[in-house]
Design an enzyme around this catalytic site. Sequence first.
Site, PDB file in Angstrom:
ATOM      1  N   SER A 189      35.797 -30.578 -42.974  1.00  0.00           N
ATOM      2  CA  SER A 189      36.377 -30.862 -41.665  1.00  0.00           C
ATOM      3  C   SER A 189      37.526 -29.909 -41.354  1.00  0.00           C
ATOM      4  O   SER A 189      38.321 -29.566 -42.229  1.00  0.00           O
ATOM      5  CB  SER A 189      36.892 -32.302 -41.610  1.00  0.00           C
ATOM      6  OG  SER A 189      35.832 -33.220 -41.710  1.00  0.00           O
TER       7      SER A 189
ATOM      8  N   ASP B  88      33.571 -34.466   2.918  1.00  0.00           N
ATOM      9  CA  ASP B  88      33.460 -33.069   3.344  1.00  0.00           C
ATOM     10  C   ASP B  88      33.150 -32.237   2.097  1.00  0.00           C
ATOM     11  O   ASP B  88      34.058 -31.689   1.457  1.00  0.00           O
ATOM     12  CB  ASP B  88      34.775 -32.594   3.967  1.00  0.00           C
ATOM     13  CG  ASP B  88      35.279 -33.542   5.051  1.00  0.00           C
ATOM     14  OD1 ASP B  88      34.472 -33.925   5.910  1.00  0.00           O
ATOM     15  OD2 ASP B  88      36.475 -33.906   5.022  1.00  0.00           O
TER      16      ASP B  88
ATOM     17  N   ASP C 121      39.981 -32.495   0.717  1.00  0.00           N
ATOM     18  CA  ASP C 121      40.968 -33.441   1.216  1.00  0.00           C
ATOM     19  C   ASP C 121      42.240 -32.699   1.576  1.00  0.00           C
ATOM     20  O   ASP C 121      42.420 -31.530   1.218  1.00  0.00           O
ATOM     21  CB  ASP C 121      41.252 -34.515   0.160  1.00  0.00           C
ATOM     22  CG  ASP C 121      41.502 -35.871   0.794  1.00  0.00           C
ATOM     23  OD1 ASP C 121      41.941 -35.897   1.956  1.00  0.00           O
ATOM     24  OD2 ASP C 121      41.250 -36.895   0.130  1.00  0.00           O
TER      25      ASP C 121
ATOM     26  N   ASP D 110      34.994 -33.218  -2.696  1.00  0.00           N
ATOM     27  CA  ASP D 110      35.256 -33.639  -1.321  1.00  0.00           C
ATOM     28  C   ASP D 110      36.586 -33.031  -0.901  1.00  0.00           C
ATOM     29  O   ASP D 110      37.627 -33.342  -1.478  1.00  0.00           O
ATOM     30  CB  ASP D 110      35.306 -35.173  -1.256  1.00  0.00           C
ATOM     31  CG  ASP D 110      35.761 -35.685   0.105  1.00  0.00           C
ATOM     32  OD1 ASP D 110      35.588 -34.958   1.105  1.00  0.00           O
ATOM     33  OD2 ASP D 110      36.284 -36.821   0.168  1.00  0.00           O
TER      34      ASP D 110
ATOM     35  N   THR E  64      15.826 -55.570  15.737  1.00  0.00           N
ATOM     36  CA  THR E  64      16.108 -55.316  14.310  1.00  0.00           C
ATOM     37  C   THR E  64      14.984 -54.465  13.715  1.00  0.00           C
ATOM     38  O   THR E  64      13.924 -54.293  14.335  1.00  0.00           O
ATOM     39  CB  THR E  64      16.217 -56.620  13.504  1.00  0.00           C
ATOM     40  OG1 THR E  64      14.947 -57.291  13.533  1.00  0.00           O
ATOM     41  CG2 THR E  64      17.299 -57.545  14.081  1.00  0.00           C
TER      42      THR E  64
ATOM     43  N   HIS F 123      34.622 -38.291 -32.041  1.00  0.00           N
ATOM     44  CA  HIS F 123      35.878 -38.376 -32.792  1.00  0.00           C
ATOM     45  C   HIS F 123      36.546 -39.715 -32.497  1.00  0.00           C
ATOM     46  O   HIS F 123      36.583 -40.165 -31.353  1.00  0.00           O
ATOM     47  CB  HIS F 123      36.804 -37.222 -32.371  1.00  0.00           C
ATOM     48  CG  HIS F 123      38.223 -37.358 -32.836  1.00  0.00           C
ATOM     49  ND1 HIS F 123      39.251 -37.715 -31.986  1.00  0.00           N
ATOM     50  CD2 HIS F 123      38.784 -37.202 -34.056  1.00  0.00           C
ATOM     51  CE1 HIS F 123      40.392 -37.751 -32.664  1.00  0.00           C
ATOM     52  NE2 HIS F 123      40.134 -37.453 -33.915  1.00  0.00           N
TER      53      HIS F 123
ATOM     54  N   LYS G  54      29.215 -40.017 -44.665  1.00  0.00           N
ATOM     55  CA  LYS G  54      30.020 -38.834 -44.984  1.00  0.00           C
ATOM     56  C   LYS G  54      31.332 -39.305 -45.624  1.00  0.00           C
ATOM     57  O   LYS G  54      32.138 -40.001 -45.012  1.00  0.00           O
ATOM     58  CB  LYS G  54      30.317 -38.020 -43.726  1.00  0.00           C
ATOM     59  CG  LYS G  54      31.304 -36.877 -43.957  1.00  0.00           C
ATOM     60  CD  LYS G  54      31.858 -36.349 -42.644  1.00  0.00           C
ATOM     61  CE  LYS G  54      33.020 -35.398 -42.886  1.00  0.00           C
ATOM     62  NZ  LYS G  54      34.234 -36.077 -43.388  1.00  0.00           N
TER      63      LYS G  54
ATOM     64  N   HIS H 169      43.389 -46.649 -35.441  1.00  0.00           N
ATOM     65  CA  HIS H 169      44.073 -45.380 -35.625  1.00  0.00           C
ATOM     66  C   HIS H 169      45.389 -45.668 -36.336  1.00  0.00           C
ATOM     67  O   HIS H 169      46.334 -46.163 -35.729  1.00  0.00           O
ATOM     68  CB  HIS H 169      44.309 -44.696 -34.282  1.00  0.00           C
ATOM     69  CG  HIS H 169      44.588 -43.231 -34.404  1.00  0.00           C
ATOM     70  ND1 HIS H 169      45.139 -42.489 -33.398  1.00  0.00           N
ATOM     71  CD2 HIS H 169      44.374 -42.354 -35.425  1.00  0.00           C
ATOM     72  CE1 HIS H 169      45.259 -41.228 -33.783  1.00  0.00           C
ATOM     73  NE2 HIS H 169      44.803 -41.133 -35.005  1.00  0.00           N
TER      74      HIS H 169
END
Length: 740
Positions: free
Chosen positions: A507, A634, A691, A689, A202, A314, A439, A359
């Site tokens: 805005s 890869d 694929d 990577d 080991t 936001h 604000k 929201h």
Amino acid sequence: MSCCSAPTLSNEPRIPRGAVTPEEAQNVISKLNAVGFDVMRLTSRGERREKKLQKDTECTKIFYTPSKKSDQGAMLVKDIWEVAVGNTESKLLTNFAFQEGETAVVIRTKMGVEWCLLLKTSKEAHQLCTGIATLVRSQRAMSDQDPIRARIMELWITADSDGSNSLDLHEMNALMKRMNVDLSTKATAAALKKFDTDHNGTLDFDEFIHFFHFLTEREELRPLFNKYASDKMIGIRREGFARFLREEQGGGSVAEADTLFTKISEGRDAVSFFQFCLFLTSAQLNSALDPATGFHIKDDMNLPLHNYFVNSSHNTYLSGDQLQSHSRVEMYRRALLAGCRCVELDCWDGPNKDPIVYHGFTATSKIRFEDIIKAIHEDAFVNSDFPVILSLEVHTSPEQSRVMAEALQRILGAALLTTNDAAFQTYTPHALKKRILIKWKMNPEDSDDSKDHDGDTTEAHPTTPLGPNGPKKHHGSNCPELSALVTCGAHKTKDFGASAKPYHIQSYTETKVEEFAVKCPADYKRQNMRMMSRIYPKGSRINSSNYSPVLAWSLGAHVVALNFQTWDEPMIVNDGFFSRNARCGYVLKPPYLRDVDDHSGSDAVLPAQRVDFVVMLGSQLPKPANAVRGEIVDPYVTVRLFGAGEDSQQARVKTPVVNDNGFAPSWNTKGSFITKNPELAVIGFDVFDKDLDADDHLCTCYLPVASIRNGVRALPLRLASSGERLPHSTVLVHFQISPL
């Protein structure tokens, strides 16, 4: 680039600086090391389990006993992202019935693992919380002081799965696969035998250090090392290292060279080849981002606020899409810790005269306004002292608007800048340190400056006449108590800001900015030299995707608000742009976007620049989403320039694919870009990577061109799926940036 949720959005741990004294915190650490801490662990089924919480002697992990599986009962200190007392939005604590005096401590990792520990008293909970927080900060400090040893120790702890303080062949094989090293079992066994000096089959820690040396030496860097080594066997001496910094890396003072040499050589007379390789591939010691701007305030912070770009969010409360996702108080903490200095609250009447944020007219969940303000108060100035702007969209009745005003004053206290304070206040980032600005409307008779629920705007502007019914009215359009707290006043200009004050702000949706860029770019730029602009995503972005912030920056817009919960390409560009100036959330605009009297027509102060680069090699790249298992990657790298006008129209550079080598790939691919606006340009490196179907996006590094150092430099990479920092993964790039 696909957009994805960012559960580790802030990229910075939320570690409190606590409610107990440093002495008490050290006593907790001593107790964790000795007898342990008696806790109740709350299971996923809501059941209490008696546990003993302890730490190892190296302070690298905390663990509880008894545990059926050792890996389930342990947590690496380096992985701890948050430790907090009380209600931390843990699902385990929802509707949980606490016993008298009982208080929860919640510990979360970057990977989403969560422990909920119950303690008998609030004092014990705060002691444990601060003690663990001290452990996390101490390990981070040690990692900064000696990143090489910290990396070796991290790998060692990860590999030693049975806790035997040694690594056998099975553990070594597992580590090689995890590290993306293409090494067969036979080759791993040969390496183990080579470095197993006591021949017990080991590797102990000292033997593992020598194995790590063998693994991380990069022969591609040998010619550069030999050029400055007086003796190839001894290494690079102090004078040779100073010459290397001067000739290859663009300079550095004698004192800086001395300090760096001592650190890399670990006090020896020469830097070995192994130390040289680790230095070059260390984003802590050899970052491409100039430390003078990455870790220090470089901009002049004494100019009026409208002279700065402000890192902005936001619909900050949302954790996902705009229609059905959860609203979370935690999103404010994460945004603030990530450097955001302007957050948004959409305020509505709640039950029992308790205002809520969500929201409006969607299926998104609702959270209490007061809980958000408490979170902002706790975390607003953890990573930056510069002012925070709360952008309120008020739909509340006058009665609940007054409740909001009372909560703001009671919770924020002296940090809250009021209208009365503003009369005597200099509006600069420096003068406003540790202050919170609201604000909204400064005067009750003003028109509100808020968006409609479809995300488009109804604000008046010379190029945008009002509709037949005028701007949409909101319940909270008349609340003197709330207006008295406003210090960043919503203002609908009709003369491109000529009659506006510097603290006024208007805005616009992203589509309106696109219109300005075509119809009246010069007028809009001058407006942004007189007052502030806030830009937000169009309403059709229901999946919370983002728009490119670069166009708005190029027109001088200040508060360019993005969906921070989505770690997509525009958000990564934003993160790279604000990585300068110590990530304080404010970046000084270039002079041509500040001086309203400048009629030269020039769009740059710095001359146009040529950015030449060589993508040399990679080191210890992650698997997709930082997975532990999976095939060896890869990798290949793409490079793009993001900037104003023609800067963004240049073809990307792509390296070849290196098969089966995520640990030490080599590319040596050259490329170059021309930037006419270097102050606004961001260069982006993306590692993929390869694929068979869709390529996996592994990691990224986006940097402001104006803050990149010349020379052979290491890119500080982030995980592409979440933005999590990857302190031991890097791509080595040789930069040569020069004026045209």
